[in-house]
Design a protein around this motif. Structure first.
Motif, PDB file in Angstrom:
ATOM      1  N   ILE A   1       0.846  -1.192   0.000  1.00 36.70           N
ATOM      2  CA  ILE A   1       0.000   0.000   0.000  1.00 36.70           C
ATOM      3  C   ILE A   1       0.883   1.244   0.000  1.00 36.70           C
ATOM      4  CG2 ILE A   1      -1.746   1.299   1.287  1.00 36.70           C
ATOM      5  CD1 ILE A   1      -2.575  -1.453   2.540  1.00 36.70           C
ATOM      6  N   ASP A   2       0.596   2.158  -0.915  1.00 37.34           N
ATOM      7  CA  ASP A   2       1.276   3.455  -0.952  1.00 37.34           C
ATOM      8  C   ASP A   2       0.441   4.426  -0.129  1.00 37.34           C
ATOM      9  OD1 ASP A   2       2.434   5.906  -1.489  1.00 37.34           O
ATOM     10  OD2 ASP A   2       2.390   5.679  -3.665  1.00 37.34           O
ATOM     11  N   ASN A   3       0.961   4.797   1.041  1.00 37.95           N
ATOM     12  CA  ASN A   3       0.252   5.735   1.921  1.00 37.95           C
ATOM     13  C   ASN A   3       0.686   7.176   1.686  1.00 37.95           C
ATOM     14  OD1 ASN A   3      -1.426   3.974   3.264  1.00 37.95           O
ATOM     15  ND2 ASN A   3       0.012   3.576   4.910  1.00 37.95           N
ATOM     16  N   GLU A   4       1.238   7.471   0.538  1.00 31.73           N
ATOM     17  CA  GLU A   4       1.755   8.794   0.176  1.00 31.73           C
ATOM     18  C   GLU A   4       2.991   9.147   0.997  1.00 31.73           C
ATOM     19  OE1 GLU A   4       0.503  10.510  -2.440  1.00 31.73           O
ATOM     20  OE2 GLU A   4      -0.945   8.903  -2.700  1.00 31.73           O
ATOM     21  N   GLU A   5       2.890   9.169   2.330  1.00 31.11           N
ATOM     22  CA  GLU A   5       4.008   9.513   3.203  1.00 31.11           C
ATOM     23  C   GLU A   5       5.045   8.389   3.263  1.00 31.11           C
ATOM     24  OE1 GLU A   5       4.581  10.136   7.958  1.00 31.11           O
ATOM     25  OE2 GLU A   5       2.742  10.912   7.066  1.00 31.11           O
ATOM     26  N   TYR A   6       4.584   7.166   3.144  1.00 32.01           N
ATOM     27  CA  TYR A   6       5.455   5.992   3.205  1.00 32.01           C
ATOM     28  C   TYR A   6       4.762   4.817   2.522  1.00 32.01           C
ATOM     29  CZ  TYR A   6       2.406   4.734   7.095  1.00 32.01           C
ATOM     30  OH  TYR A   6       1.310   4.447   7.866  1.00 32.01           O
ATOM     31  N   ILE A   7       5.521   3.752   2.314  1.00 30.09           N
ATOM     32  CA  ILE A   7       4.986   2.516   1.752  1.00 30.09           C
ATOM     33  C   ILE A   7       4.809   1.535   2.911  1.00 30.09           C
ATOM     34  CG2 ILE A   7       5.415   0.610   0.136  1.00 30.09           C
ATOM     35  CD1 ILE A   7       5.043   3.415  -1.161  1.00 30.09           C
TER      36      ILE A   7
ATOM     37  N   ARG B   1       9.248  -0.240  -7.657  1.00 29.89           N
ATOM     38  CA  ARG B   1       8.167   0.727  -7.898  1.00 29.89           C
ATOM     39  C   ARG B   1       8.304   2.004  -7.081  1.00 29.89           C
ATOM     40  NH1 ARG B   1       2.974  -1.734 -10.076  1.00 29.89           N
ATOM     41  NH2 ARG B   1       3.537  -3.872 -10.602  1.00 29.89           N
ATOM     42  N   TYR B   2       8.890   1.907  -5.907  1.00 31.93           N
ATOM     43  CA  TYR B   2       8.964   3.035  -4.970  1.00 31.93           C
ATOM     44  C   TYR B   2      10.385   3.180  -4.425  1.00 31.93           C
ATOM     45  CZ  TYR B   2       4.012   1.702  -4.938  1.00 31.93           C
ATOM     46  OH  TYR B   2       2.730   1.346  -5.296  1.00 31.93           O
ATOM     47  N   PRO B   3      11.367   3.423  -5.289  1.00 28.91           N
ATOM     48  CA  PRO B   3      12.754   3.474  -4.817  1.00 28.91           C
ATOM     49  C   PRO B   3      12.964   4.571  -3.770  1.00 28.91           C
ATOM     50  CG  PRO B   3      12.583   4.303  -7.070  1.00 28.91           C
ATOM     51  CD  PRO B   3      11.238   3.751  -6.709  1.00 28.91           C
ATOM     52  N   ASN B   4      13.785   4.245  -2.790  1.00 24.20           N
ATOM     53  CA  ASN B   4      14.196   5.189  -1.742  1.00 24.20           C
ATOM     54  C   ASN B   4      13.054   5.716  -0.882  1.00 24.20           C
ATOM     55  OD1 ASN B   4      16.932   5.049  -2.684  1.00 24.20           O
ATOM     56  ND2 ASN B   4      16.298   6.385  -4.372  1.00 24.20           N
ATOM     57  N   ARG B   5      11.932   5.017  -0.843  1.00 23.24           N
ATOM     58  CA  ARG B   5      10.819   5.433   0.021  1.00 23.24           C
ATOM     59  C   ARG B   5      10.908   4.708   1.355  1.00 23.24           C
ATOM     60  NH1 ARG B   5       5.917   6.711  -2.683  1.00 23.24           N
ATOM     61  NH2 ARG B   5       5.030   7.036  -0.626  1.00 23.24           N
ATOM     62  N   LEU B   6      10.475   5.377   2.400  1.00 21.85           N
ATOM     63  CA  LEU B   6      10.391   4.780   3.722  1.00 21.85           C
ATOM     64  C   LEU B   6       9.340   3.668   3.694  1.00 21.85           C
ATOM     65  CD1 LEU B   6      11.002   4.828   6.812  1.00 21.85           C
ATOM     66  CD2 LEU B   6       9.133   6.503   6.995  1.00 21.85           C
ATOM     67  N   VAL B   7       9.671   2.535   4.298  1.00 14.73           N
ATOM     68  CA  VAL B   7       8.731   1.418   4.396  1.00 14.73           C
ATOM     69  C   VAL B   7       8.458   1.192   5.880  1.00 14.73           C
ATOM     70  CG1 VAL B   7       8.285  -1.006   3.866  1.00 14.73           C
ATOM     71  CG2 VAL B   7       9.677   0.374   2.307  1.00 14.73           C
ATOM     72  N   LYS B   8       7.189   1.272   6.273  1.00 16.02           N
ATOM     73  CA  LYS B   8       6.779   1.058   7.654  1.00 16.02           C
ATOM     74  C   LYS B   8       5.754  -0.073   7.702  1.00 16.02           C
ATOM     75  CE  LYS B   8       5.956   4.930  10.057  1.00 16.02           C
ATOM     76  NZ  LYS B   8       5.439   6.289  10.343  1.00 16.02           N
ATOM     77  N   ILE B   9       5.874  -0.930   8.711  1.00 19.37           N
ATOM     78  CA  ILE B   9       4.929  -2.034   8.854  1.00 19.37           C
ATOM     79  C   ILE B   9       4.498  -2.170  10.311  1.00 19.37           C
ATOM     80  CG2 ILE B   9       5.809  -3.324   6.883  1.00 19.37           C
ATOM     81  CD1 ILE B   9       7.299  -5.152   8.900  1.00 19.37           C
ATOM     82  N   GLN B  10       3.362  -2.810  10.507  1.00 18.46           N
ATOM     83  CA  GLN B  10       2.896  -3.229  11.818  1.00 18.46           C
ATOM     84  C   GLN B  10       3.095  -4.738  11.852  1.00 18.46           C
ATOM     85  OE1 GLN B  10      -1.142  -1.504  11.380  1.00 18.46           O
ATOM     86  NE2 GLN B  10      -0.726  -0.671  13.406  1.00 18.46           N
ATOM     87  N   ALA B  11       4.036  -5.192  12.662  1.00 16.68           N
ATOM     88  CA  ALA B  11       4.386  -6.607  12.679  1.00 16.68           C
ATOM     89  C   ALA B  11       3.849  -7.276  13.941  1.00 16.68           C
ATOM     90  CB  ALA B  11       5.899  -6.768  12.636  1.00 16.68           C
TER      91      ALA B  11
END
Length: 144
Positions: A65-71, A102-112
């Motif tokens: 999901i692309d959340n605009e601020e992060y992936i 698809r989203y180079p150099n973007r911050l990736v955040k997850i809920q694990a």
């Protein structure tokens, strides 16, 4: 067994969508005993990453999901009969490669889920929160 697929909802076959939603419900709602809306509105716009077997049953799945601020990515599952076979690692490798493409150099955040903290850590994710409960399951936020 098929190759990994990356598709938007409108690109999926009815059988692929059924296999994904059936297995997600089986794992998250039934197995983990969580009562929540499944599917969710994010399914309309996210990227679905999955593999099916020769019977067209789901092997493993995640959505990006692309959340605009992060992936972010989530709904990460390996079907019960494929757990312990390495398909989860292959799934995460595929998800991260797709995000990087698809989203180079973007911050990736997850809920694990907390028990998977080391698993995600092996892919370069770092814990960025304290533990918390979501649907009575211990979680932690992670980022890369």
């Amino acid at each position: 067994m098929s190759e990994w697929q990356v598709k938007k909802l409108e690109e999926m076959t009815a059988r692929e969508l059924f296999a994904i939603l059936y297995t997600r419900s089986e794992v998250f709602v039934v197995e983990q005993e969580c009562v929540f809306q499944e599917p969710t509105i994010e399914d309309l716009t996210c990227l679905h990453v999955f593999k099916v077997d020769e019977k067209q049953d789901l092997v493993a799945y995640a959505r990006i999901i692309d959340n605009e601020e992060y992936i972010t990515f989530g709904r990460v599952i390996t079907a019960s009969k494929y757990r312990g076979t390495g398909e989860g690692q292959k799934l995460l490798t595929t998800v991260i490669a797709e995000i990087n493409k698809r989203y180079p150099n973007r911050l990736v955040k997850i809920q694990a889920q907390a028990y998977l903290e080391k698993f995600y850590g092996s892919f370069g994710f770092k814990s960025v929160s304290d533990y918390y409960l979501e649907d009575d399951i211990k979680h932690i936020d992670m980022a890369k």
